[in-house]
Design a protein around this motif. Sequence first.
Motif, PDB file in Angstrom:
ATOM      1  N   ARG A  74      -7.858 -16.914  -0.638  1.00  0.00           N
ATOM      2  CA  ARG A  74      -8.257 -16.345  -1.921  1.00  0.00           C
ATOM      3  C   ARG A  74      -7.145 -16.485  -2.950  1.00  0.00           C
ATOM      4  O   ARG A  74      -5.965 -16.444  -2.623  1.00  0.00           O
ATOM      5  N   ARG A  76      -5.917 -14.688  -6.532  1.00  0.00           N
ATOM      6  CA  ARG A  76      -6.102 -13.521  -7.400  1.00  0.00           C
ATOM      7  C   ARG A  76      -5.131 -13.605  -8.556  1.00  0.00           C
ATOM      8  O   ARG A  76      -3.923 -13.766  -8.362  1.00  0.00           O
ATOM      9  N   SER A  77      -5.665 -13.503  -9.757  1.00  0.00           N
ATOM     10  CA  SER A  77      -4.843 -13.564 -10.960  1.00  0.00           C
ATOM     11  C   SER A  77      -4.923 -12.226 -11.686  1.00  0.00           C
ATOM     12  O   SER A  77      -6.015 -11.744 -12.006  1.00  0.00           O
ATOM     13  N   VAL A  78      -3.750 -11.626 -11.923  1.00  0.00           N
ATOM     14  CA  VAL A  78      -3.661 -10.348 -12.616  1.00  0.00           C
ATOM     15  C   VAL A  78      -2.861 -10.577 -13.891  1.00  0.00           C
ATOM     16  O   VAL A  78      -1.788 -11.182 -13.852  1.00  0.00           O
ATOM     17  N   HIS A  86      -6.193  -6.919 -16.465  1.00  0.00           N
ATOM     18  CA  HIS A  86      -7.351  -7.753 -16.177  1.00  0.00           C
ATOM     19  C   HIS A  86      -7.115  -8.468 -14.849  1.00  0.00           C
ATOM     20  O   HIS A  86      -5.980  -8.787 -14.496  1.00  0.00           O
ATOM     21  N   GLU A  87      -8.178  -8.732 -14.141  1.00  0.00           N
ATOM     22  CA  GLU A  87      -8.043  -9.400 -12.839  1.00  0.00           C
ATOM     23  C   GLU A  87      -9.210 -10.342 -12.605  1.00  0.00           C
ATOM     24  O   GLU A  87     -10.359 -10.011 -12.907  1.00  0.00           O
ATOM     25  N   THR A  88      -8.894 -11.515 -12.093  1.00  0.00           N
ATOM     26  CA  THR A  88      -9.924 -12.464 -11.682  1.00  0.00           C
ATOM     27  C   THR A  88      -9.641 -12.874 -10.241  1.00  0.00           C
ATOM     28  O   THR A  88      -8.482 -12.990  -9.831  1.00  0.00           O
ATOM     29  N   VAL A  89     -10.708 -13.107  -9.499  1.00  0.00           N
ATOM     30  CA  VAL A  89     -10.582 -13.465  -8.082  1.00  0.00           C
ATOM     31  C   VAL A  89     -11.473 -14.665  -7.797  1.00  0.00           C
ATOM     32  O   VAL A  89     -12.594 -14.752  -8.313  1.00  0.00           O
ATOM     33  N   GLY A  90     -10.979 -15.581  -6.991  1.00  0.00           N
ATOM     34  CA  GLY A  90     -11.764 -16.744  -6.612  1.00  0.00           C
ATOM     35  C   GLY A  90     -11.162 -17.403  -5.390  1.00  0.00           C
ATOM     36  O   GLY A  90     -10.102 -16.995  -4.903  1.00  0.00           O
ATOM     37  N   GLN A 387     -12.195 -25.771 -10.993  1.00  0.00           N
ATOM     38  CA  GLN A 387     -10.738 -25.844 -11.095  1.00  0.00           C
ATOM     39  C   GLN A 387     -10.032 -26.066  -9.765  1.00  0.00           C
ATOM     40  O   GLN A 387      -8.823 -26.281  -9.744  1.00  0.00           O
TER      41      GLN A 387
END
Length: 398
Positions: A74, A76-78, A86-90, A387
Amino acid sequence: MEEMDVVIVGGGVAGLGTSLALHRKGIKSVVLERAERVRSEGAALGVHPNGWRALEELGVADKLRRSNSVPLHRFRSVFYENGKRHETVGPAAYGAVNCLKRNELVKALAEALPEGTIRFGYGLVSANIDETSSFPILRFKDGRSIRAKVVIGCDGSNSVIADFLRMNPTRAFGSRAVRGFTSYPDGHGFQPEVVTMKMENVLCGRLPVTDRLVFWFTYFPHYSQQESEISRDREAIAELTKGSTKDLPEEWREMVKNCDVSSLYMSSIRYRPPWEILVGKFRRGTVTVAGDAMHLMGPFLGQGGCAALEDAVVLGRCLGKKLGQGHVFPPRKGMVEEAIDEYVRERRKRVFALSTQVYLTGKLVGASSGVAKVMLLVLLMVLFYDQIRHTRYDCGKL
Protein backbone atom coordinates in the motif's frame (compact mmCIF):
# COMPACT_ATOMS: atom_id res chain seq x y z
CA MET A 1 48.51 -0.28 -23.44
CA GLU A 2 46.25 -3.05 -22.17
CA GLU A 3 43.60 -4.42 -24.52
CA MET A 4 40.20 -5.79 -23.46
CA ASP A 5 37.08 -7.02 -25.18
CA VAL A 6 34.11 -5.72 -23.17
CA VAL A 7 34.68 -3.04 -20.53
CA ILE A 8 31.99 -1.78 -18.18
CA VAL A 9 32.82 1.50 -16.46
CA GLY A 10 31.25 1.71 -13.01
CA GLY A 11 30.54 -0.92 -10.37
CA GLY A 12 27.11 0.18 -9.18
CA VAL A 13 23.77 -1.54 -9.76
CA ALA A 14 23.79 -0.87 -13.51
CA GLY A 15 27.41 -1.91 -14.04
CA LEU A 16 27.25 -5.11 -12.00
CA GLY A 17 23.84 -6.01 -13.40
CA THR A 18 25.04 -5.52 -16.98
CA SER A 19 28.15 -7.60 -16.37
CA LEU A 20 26.04 -10.38 -14.86
CA ALA A 21 23.62 -10.29 -17.80
CA LEU A 22 26.53 -10.62 -20.25
CA HIS A 23 28.07 -13.41 -18.16
CA ARG A 24 24.81 -15.36 -18.31
CA LYS A 25 24.86 -14.96 -22.10
CA GLY A 26 28.38 -16.34 -22.31
CA ILE A 27 30.12 -12.96 -22.79
CA LYS A 28 33.09 -12.13 -20.59
CA SER A 29 33.40 -8.54 -19.38
CA VAL A 30 35.52 -6.52 -16.98
CA VAL A 31 33.99 -4.00 -14.56
CA LEU A 32 36.27 -1.05 -13.78
CA GLU A 33 35.28 0.75 -10.60
CA ARG A 34 36.91 3.97 -9.37
CA ALA A 35 36.42 3.17 -5.67
CA GLU A 36 38.41 0.62 -3.69
CA ARG A 37 35.36 -1.53 -3.00
CA VAL A 38 31.84 -2.10 -4.34
CA ARG A 39 29.83 1.11 -3.92
CA SER A 40 26.56 1.20 -1.99
CA GLU A 41 25.67 4.89 -1.71
CA GLY A 42 22.07 5.78 -1.11
CA ALA A 43 21.32 3.46 1.83
CA ALA A 44 18.40 1.57 0.23
CA LEU A 45 16.19 1.34 -2.83
CA GLY A 46 12.69 0.17 -3.58
CA VAL A 47 12.39 -2.89 -5.80
CA HIS A 48 9.06 -2.89 -7.63
CA PRO A 49 7.60 -5.86 -9.54
CA ASN A 50 9.33 -4.74 -12.75
CA GLY A 51 12.66 -4.75 -10.87
CA TRP A 52 12.02 -8.24 -9.50
CA ARG A 53 11.39 -9.51 -13.03
CA ALA A 54 14.80 -8.22 -14.06
CA LEU A 55 16.44 -9.74 -10.97
CA GLU A 56 14.87 -13.10 -11.82
CA GLU A 57 16.45 -12.96 -15.27
CA LEU A 58 19.80 -12.12 -13.65
CA GLY A 59 19.46 -15.14 -11.35
CA VAL A 60 19.68 -13.34 -7.99
CA ALA A 61 16.01 -12.78 -7.11
CA ASP A 62 15.67 -15.86 -4.89
CA LYS A 63 18.74 -14.94 -2.89
CA LEU A 64 17.49 -11.40 -2.31
CA ARG A 65 14.01 -12.57 -1.36
CA ARG A 66 15.59 -14.43 1.56
CA SER A 67 16.69 -11.08 3.04
CA ASN A 68 13.48 -10.91 5.16
CA SER A 69 12.45 -7.63 3.57
CA VAL A 70 8.81 -6.69 4.20
CA PRO A 71 6.49 -6.73 1.15
CA LEU A 72 4.84 -3.32 0.90
CA HIS A 73 1.46 -3.42 -0.83
CA ARG A 74 0.00 0.00 0.00
CA PHE A 75 0.99 3.61 -0.63
CA ARG A 76 -0.27 6.28 1.77
CA SER A 77 0.23 9.98 1.21
CA VAL A 78 -0.39 12.45 4.03
CA PHE A 79 -0.15 16.18 3.48
CA TYR A 80 -1.07 19.33 5.35
CA GLU A 81 -2.55 22.34 3.58
CA ASN A 82 -3.85 25.48 5.31
CA GLY A 83 -3.61 23.67 8.62
CA LYS A 84 -5.79 20.76 7.48
CA ARG A 85 -4.68 17.14 7.21
CA HIS A 86 -5.41 15.26 3.98
CA GLU A 87 -4.72 11.62 3.20
CA THR A 88 -4.88 9.45 0.11
CA VAL A 89 -4.39 5.69 -0.02
CA GLY A 90 -3.78 3.38 -2.95
CA PRO A 91 -1.78 0.36 -4.09
CA ALA A 92 1.99 0.81 -4.04
CA ALA A 93 2.45 -1.23 -7.22
CA TYR A 94 0.98 -4.02 -9.31
CA GLY A 95 2.24 -6.45 -6.70
CA ALA A 96 4.49 -5.69 -3.76
CA VAL A 97 7.38 -3.28 -3.34
CA ASN A 98 10.35 -4.39 -1.26
CA CYS A 99 12.82 -1.97 0.24
CA LEU A 100 16.28 -3.53 0.04
CA LYS A 101 19.55 -2.31 1.45
CA ARG A 102 21.58 -1.17 -1.51
CA ASN A 103 24.68 -2.99 -0.27
CA GLU A 104 22.73 -6.28 -0.18
CA LEU A 105 21.74 -5.82 -3.81
CA VAL A 106 25.20 -4.91 -5.09
CA LYS A 107 26.73 -7.71 -2.99
CA ALA A 108 24.36 -10.27 -4.53
CA LEU A 109 25.19 -9.05 -8.04
CA ALA A 110 28.93 -8.99 -7.35
CA GLU A 111 29.01 -12.46 -5.79
CA ALA A 112 27.25 -13.93 -8.84
CA LEU A 113 30.08 -12.75 -11.12
CA PRO A 114 33.20 -14.80 -11.87
CA GLU A 115 36.17 -13.99 -9.66
CA GLY A 116 38.33 -11.22 -11.11
CA THR A 117 35.52 -9.58 -13.08
CA ILE A 118 35.55 -6.42 -10.92
CA ARG A 119 38.70 -4.32 -10.75
CA PHE A 120 38.95 -1.46 -8.28
CA GLY A 121 40.87 1.81 -8.30
CA TYR A 122 40.15 2.70 -11.93
CA GLY A 123 39.22 6.38 -11.96
CA LEU A 124 38.32 7.16 -15.55
CA VAL A 125 39.52 10.54 -16.85
CA SER A 126 38.71 10.46 -20.54
CA ALA A 127 37.61 8.35 -23.49
CA ASN A 128 38.75 8.81 -27.08
CA ILE A 129 38.63 6.94 -30.37
CA ASP A 130 41.81 5.22 -31.52
CA GLU A 131 42.28 6.46 -35.09
CA THR A 132 44.05 3.26 -36.09
CA SER A 133 41.56 0.67 -34.85
CA SER A 134 38.42 2.87 -34.49
CA PHE A 135 37.91 1.36 -31.03
CA PRO A 136 37.71 3.47 -27.85
CA ILE A 137 40.70 4.14 -25.61
CA LEU A 138 40.06 4.74 -21.91
CA ARG A 139 42.56 6.76 -19.84
CA PHE A 140 42.67 6.65 -16.06
CA LYS A 141 43.93 8.89 -13.25
CA ASP A 142 46.97 6.75 -12.53
CA GLY A 143 48.15 6.94 -16.16
CA ARG A 144 46.89 3.53 -17.28
CA SER A 145 45.23 3.20 -20.68
CA ILE A 146 42.95 0.50 -22.04
CA ARG A 147 41.81 -0.10 -25.60
CA ALA A 148 38.46 -1.92 -25.63
CA LYS A 149 36.28 -3.48 -28.30
CA VAL A 150 33.07 -2.57 -26.45
CA VAL A 151 32.56 0.03 -23.70
CA ILE A 152 29.43 0.36 -21.57
CA GLY A 153 29.30 3.44 -19.37
CA CYS A 154 27.54 2.80 -16.07
CA ASP A 155 29.36 5.62 -14.32
CA GLY A 156 26.46 7.60 -12.95
CA SER A 157 25.34 11.21 -13.08
CA ASN A 158 28.79 12.65 -13.85
CA SER A 159 29.51 10.07 -16.52
CA VAL A 160 32.74 10.40 -18.50
CA ILE A 161 31.28 8.01 -21.07
CA ALA A 162 28.19 10.21 -21.46
CA ASP A 163 30.55 13.12 -22.17
CA PHE A 164 32.27 10.97 -24.79
CA LEU A 165 28.86 10.36 -26.40
CA ARG A 166 28.41 14.16 -26.44
CA MET A 167 25.37 13.99 -24.17
CA ASN A 168 24.43 17.18 -22.35
CA PRO A 169 25.25 17.47 -18.64
CA THR A 170 22.51 16.39 -16.24
CA ARG A 171 20.40 19.14 -14.68
CA ALA A 172 19.51 19.94 -11.08
CA PHE A 173 16.01 20.08 -9.65
CA GLY A 174 17.42 22.65 -7.21
CA SER A 175 16.69 20.32 -4.32
CA ARG A 176 18.40 17.86 -2.02
CA ALA A 177 17.46 14.65 -0.28
CA VAL A 178 18.69 13.01 2.91
CA ARG A 179 18.39 9.24 3.22
CA GLY A 180 19.03 7.03 6.21
CA PHE A 181 18.10 4.03 8.38
CA THR A 182 16.55 3.80 11.83
CA SER A 183 16.62 0.58 13.83
CA TYR A 184 13.93 -0.49 16.30
CA PRO A 185 15.31 -3.37 18.44
CA ASP A 186 11.83 -4.25 19.76
CA GLY A 187 10.11 -3.80 16.40
CA HIS A 188 8.78 -0.63 14.80
CA GLY A 189 5.12 -1.64 14.56
CA PHE A 190 4.57 0.30 11.32
CA GLN A 191 2.14 -0.98 8.72
CA PRO A 192 3.71 -2.66 5.65
CA GLU A 193 3.25 0.36 3.41
CA VAL A 194 5.10 3.17 1.69
CA VAL A 195 4.23 6.42 3.46
CA THR A 196 4.98 10.00 2.47
CA MET A 197 4.22 13.07 4.53
CA LYS A 198 4.36 16.63 3.23
CA MET A 199 4.22 19.75 5.38
CA GLU A 200 5.07 23.15 3.90
CA ASN A 201 8.48 22.79 2.19
CA VAL A 202 9.42 19.39 3.60
CA LEU A 203 8.53 16.01 2.15
CA CYS A 204 9.40 12.86 4.12
CA GLY A 205 8.99 9.22 3.23
CA ARG A 206 9.19 5.94 5.15
CA LEU A 207 9.61 2.37 3.92
CA PRO A 208 9.97 -0.57 6.32
CA VAL A 209 12.89 -2.79 5.33
CA THR A 210 12.31 -5.49 7.95
CA ASP A 211 10.21 -5.67 11.13
CA ARG A 212 13.03 -3.86 12.96
CA LEU A 213 14.55 -1.59 10.34
CA VAL A 214 13.11 1.41 8.49
CA PHE A 215 14.50 3.32 5.53
CA TRP A 216 13.46 6.96 5.35
CA PHE A 217 14.16 10.05 3.30
CA THR A 218 13.63 13.78 3.64
CA TYR A 219 13.34 15.93 0.55
CA PHE A 220 14.18 19.63 0.56
CA PRO A 221 12.66 21.38 -2.49
CA HIS A 222 14.71 24.49 -1.70
CA TYR A 223 18.00 24.60 0.15
CA SER A 224 20.57 27.21 1.11
CA GLN A 225 24.24 27.36 0.21
CA GLN A 226 25.05 26.50 3.82
CA GLU A 227 23.02 23.30 3.55
CA SER A 228 24.79 22.31 0.34
CA GLU A 229 28.16 22.59 2.11
CA ILE A 230 27.39 19.98 4.80
CA SER A 231 26.73 17.09 2.45
CA ARG A 232 29.69 15.09 3.78
CA ASP A 233 29.28 15.93 7.48
CA ARG A 234 26.87 13.30 8.80
CA GLU A 235 26.42 14.93 12.21
CA ALA A 236 25.52 18.22 10.51
CA ILE A 237 23.13 16.38 8.17
CA ALA A 238 21.43 14.81 11.21
CA GLU A 239 20.96 18.21 12.87
CA LEU A 240 19.62 19.76 9.67
CA THR A 241 17.11 16.95 9.25
CA LYS A 242 15.97 17.12 12.87
CA GLY A 243 15.31 20.82 12.42
CA SER A 244 13.37 20.35 9.22
CA THR A 245 11.09 17.68 10.73
CA LYS A 246 10.43 19.36 14.08
CA ASP A 247 6.79 20.09 13.17
CA LEU A 248 5.99 16.57 11.98
CA PRO A 249 4.16 14.02 14.17
CA GLU A 250 6.16 12.48 17.02
CA GLU A 251 6.78 9.11 15.36
CA TRP A 252 8.51 10.91 12.47
CA ARG A 253 10.56 13.12 14.77
CA GLU A 254 11.65 10.09 16.80
CA MET A 255 12.53 8.19 13.65
CA VAL A 256 14.94 10.93 12.56
CA LYS A 257 16.25 11.56 16.09
CA ASN A 258 17.13 7.88 16.62
CA CYS A 259 18.58 7.23 13.16
CA ASP A 260 21.88 5.54 12.45
CA VAL A 261 23.98 8.64 11.77
CA SER A 262 26.58 6.60 9.89
CA SER A 263 23.91 5.64 7.31
CA LEU A 264 22.99 9.22 6.42
CA TYR A 265 23.54 10.21 2.81
CA MET A 266 22.78 13.64 1.37
CA SER A 267 22.70 14.32 -2.35
CA SER A 268 21.57 16.87 -4.89
CA ILE A 269 18.59 15.71 -6.96
CA ARG A 270 19.60 15.73 -10.61
CA TYR A 271 17.92 14.46 -13.76
CA ARG A 272 18.26 14.08 -17.50
CA PRO A 273 15.38 15.91 -19.22
CA PRO A 274 12.90 13.58 -20.93
CA TRP A 275 13.18 15.46 -24.23
CA GLU A 276 16.93 14.71 -24.29
CA ILE A 277 16.19 11.04 -23.72
CA LEU A 278 13.72 11.13 -26.60
CA VAL A 279 16.19 12.52 -29.15
CA GLY A 280 19.63 11.89 -27.60
CA LYS A 281 22.32 9.69 -29.15
CA PHE A 282 23.23 6.83 -26.85
CA ARG A 283 25.78 5.15 -29.10
CA ARG A 284 29.04 6.24 -30.63
CA GLY A 285 30.85 3.44 -32.36
CA THR A 286 30.84 0.51 -29.95
CA VAL A 287 30.26 2.66 -26.88
CA THR A 288 26.95 3.09 -25.03
CA VAL A 289 25.56 3.87 -21.57
CA ALA A 290 23.16 2.33 -19.07
CA GLY A 291 21.65 3.22 -15.70
CA ASP A 292 21.97 6.78 -14.40
CA ALA A 293 24.53 7.62 -17.08
CA MET A 294 21.75 7.14 -19.61
CA HIS A 295 18.57 8.25 -17.84
CA LEU A 296 19.28 9.81 -14.44
CA MET A 297 15.95 10.63 -12.83
CA GLY A 298 14.78 11.92 -9.48
CA PRO A 299 13.63 9.56 -6.70
CA PHE A 300 9.93 10.42 -6.95
CA LEU A 301 8.84 7.07 -8.39
CA GLY A 302 11.60 4.98 -6.83
CA GLN A 303 12.40 3.53 -10.26
CA GLY A 304 16.05 4.49 -10.80
CA GLY A 305 17.46 1.15 -9.62
CA CYS A 306 14.73 -0.91 -11.29
CA ALA A 307 15.27 0.87 -14.61
CA ALA A 308 19.01 0.17 -14.37
CA LEU A 309 18.30 -3.54 -13.86
CA GLU A 310 15.99 -3.49 -16.88
CA ASP A 311 18.80 -1.89 -18.90
CA ALA A 312 21.11 -4.73 -17.90
CA VAL A 313 18.71 -7.43 -19.07
CA VAL A 314 17.89 -5.73 -22.38
CA LEU A 315 21.51 -4.90 -23.18
CA GLY A 316 22.57 -8.44 -22.29
CA ARG A 317 19.89 -9.87 -24.54
CA CYS A 318 20.75 -7.60 -27.48
CA LEU A 319 24.51 -8.18 -27.26
CA GLY A 320 23.96 -11.87 -26.60
CA LYS A 321 22.24 -12.29 -29.96
CA LYS A 322 25.36 -11.01 -31.72
CA LEU A 323 28.22 -11.91 -29.41
CA GLY A 324 26.98 -14.73 -27.21
CA GLN A 325 27.70 -18.42 -27.06
CA GLY A 326 28.60 -19.87 -30.42
CA HIS A 327 29.97 -16.60 -31.81
CA VAL A 328 33.63 -15.81 -32.36
CA PHE A 329 34.99 -12.83 -30.40
CA PRO A 330 35.83 -10.19 -31.34
CA PRO A 331 32.94 -9.92 -33.78
CA ARG A 332 32.64 -7.58 -36.70
CA LYS A 333 32.38 -4.00 -35.40
CA GLY A 334 29.10 -3.51 -37.24
CA MET A 335 27.51 -6.40 -35.33
CA VAL A 336 28.22 -4.67 -32.02
CA GLU A 337 26.79 -1.40 -33.31
CA GLU A 338 23.64 -3.17 -34.52
CA ALA A 339 23.19 -4.80 -31.11
CA ILE A 340 23.62 -1.49 -29.28
CA ASP A 341 21.18 0.24 -31.64
CA GLU A 342 18.60 -2.44 -30.90
CA TYR A 343 19.14 -1.90 -27.16
CA VAL A 344 18.76 1.87 -27.50
CA ARG A 345 15.57 1.55 -29.55
CA GLU A 346 13.99 -0.76 -26.99
CA ARG A 347 14.95 1.31 -23.96
CA ARG A 348 14.26 4.78 -25.32
CA LYS A 349 10.46 4.54 -25.19
CA ARG A 350 10.46 3.00 -21.72
CA VAL A 351 12.84 5.44 -20.05
CA PHE A 352 11.29 8.43 -21.84
CA ALA A 353 7.92 7.61 -20.24
CA LEU A 354 9.50 7.04 -16.82
CA SER A 355 11.56 10.21 -17.00
CA THR A 356 8.57 12.29 -18.05
CA GLN A 357 6.49 11.05 -15.11
CA VAL A 358 9.38 11.64 -12.69
CA TYR A 359 10.04 15.10 -14.13
CA LEU A 360 6.43 16.24 -13.78
CA THR A 361 6.17 14.75 -10.29
CA GLY A 362 9.37 16.45 -9.18
CA LYS A 363 8.19 19.78 -10.53
CA LEU A 364 4.88 19.31 -8.72
CA VAL A 365 6.55 18.54 -5.39
CA GLY A 366 8.69 21.67 -5.62
CA ALA A 367 6.03 23.99 -7.08
CA SER A 368 5.14 27.05 -5.00
CA SER A 369 2.55 28.53 -7.37
CA GLY A 370 -1.02 27.29 -7.15
CA VAL A 371 -1.47 27.69 -10.89
CA ALA A 372 1.66 25.63 -11.60
CA LYS A 373 0.45 22.88 -9.26
CA VAL A 374 -2.90 22.64 -11.04
CA MET A 375 -1.27 22.53 -14.48
CA LEU A 376 1.18 19.82 -13.40
CA LEU A 377 -1.60 17.77 -11.78
CA VAL A 378 -3.66 17.95 -14.97
CA LEU A 379 -0.68 16.86 -17.07
CA LEU A 380 0.01 13.93 -14.77
CA MET A 381 -3.65 12.86 -14.79
CA VAL A 382 -3.87 13.06 -18.58
CA LEU A 383 -0.52 11.42 -19.40
CA PHE A 384 -0.32 9.00 -16.46
CA TYR A 385 -3.89 8.30 -15.38
CA ASP A 386 -2.66 4.96 -14.02
CA GLN A 387 0.20 6.25 -11.89
CA ILE A 388 1.62 2.81 -11.02
CA ARG A 389 1.40 1.34 -14.50
CA HIS A 390 5.20 1.49 -14.80
CA THR A 391 5.51 -1.22 -12.11
CA ARG A 392 3.79 -3.71 -14.42
CA TYR A 393 6.46 -3.39 -17.13
CA ASP A 394 8.22 -6.59 -18.22
CA CYS A 395 11.70 -6.17 -19.72
CA GLY A 396 11.48 -9.68 -21.19
CA LYS A 397 13.71 -12.73 -21.08
CA LEU A 398 17.48 -12.44 -21.01
